[in-house]
Design an enzyme around this catalytic site. Sequence first.
Site, mmCIF file in Angstrom:
data_model
loop_
_atom_site.group_PDB
_atom_site.id
_atom_site.type_symbol
_atom_site.label_atom_id
_atom_site.label_comp_id
_atom_site.label_asym_id
_atom_site.label_seq_id
_atom_site.Cartn_x
_atom_site.Cartn_y
_atom_site.Cartn_z
ATOM 1 N N LYS A 156 0.830 -1.202 0.000
ATOM 2 C CA LYS A 156 0.000 0.000 0.000
ATOM 3 C C LYS A 156 0.864 1.251 0.000
ATOM 4 O O LYS A 156 0.621 2.194 -0.766
ATOM 5 C CB LYS A 156 -0.929 0.004 1.213
ATOM 6 N N ASP A 178 -6.680 1.086 1.166
ATOM 7 C CA ASP A 178 -6.735 1.180 2.624
ATOM 8 C C ASP A 178 -8.091 0.661 3.091
ATOM 9 O O ASP A 178 -8.879 0.135 2.300
ATOM 10 C CB ASP A 178 -6.469 2.622 3.084
#
Length: 213
Positions: free
Chosen positions: A120, A138
């Site tokens: 991420k 997320d």
Amino acid sequence: MTNAAVEGFFAALALSNPEPEGELDWTSPFTLLVAVVLSAQATDVGVNKATRRLFPIADTPQKMLALGEEGVRQCIKTIGLFNAKAKNVIALSARLIEEHGGEVPRDRAALEALPGVGRKTANVVLNIAFGEPTIAVDTHLFRLANRTGMASGKTPLAVEQALLKRVPAHYMQHAHHWLILHGRYVCKARKPECWRCVSRAFCNYPDKTPAVT
């Protein structure tokens, strides 16, 4: 969600916010990288408060190493997991100097090899700092993708891969910003505010919430 609905969903988001931006403060690929590493299990507001103390004195890997782990710790002690994060920031700064000439690499594998950096974080840096069409999943984006029917998946990676196939190419650059911000402020976890969602006509969520009277 059909392809036409996905197009409509993003068209509505783009119309309401043509140039979405992340909410972390940064001035260079290095400060962005550090800010994203610090943001794990912390709010952007909290991270920005900490980096307002940190970045004026350490905005390069060299300055960060000179500050030292204890110095970093003192600047970021208001955010969660600050001990581990200070250790990672010092370690990744050293790695950048040793292996990349003090520059943040524009390469996923090289980014993910840095201490404290996962997929991420790498996606955020590649997208924001280097303009790569990546999607950083997320918790907000994961929830929204599944809830709306845009991209179902049991893991962040599965959702990311599904979105890369579903999102029209002309929206890819800003896609994860639109979705994260929408999930954070409108399509909320406990009670989505469907009545003020600009894309509600294209969403498959069956239990759309009415306006509070």
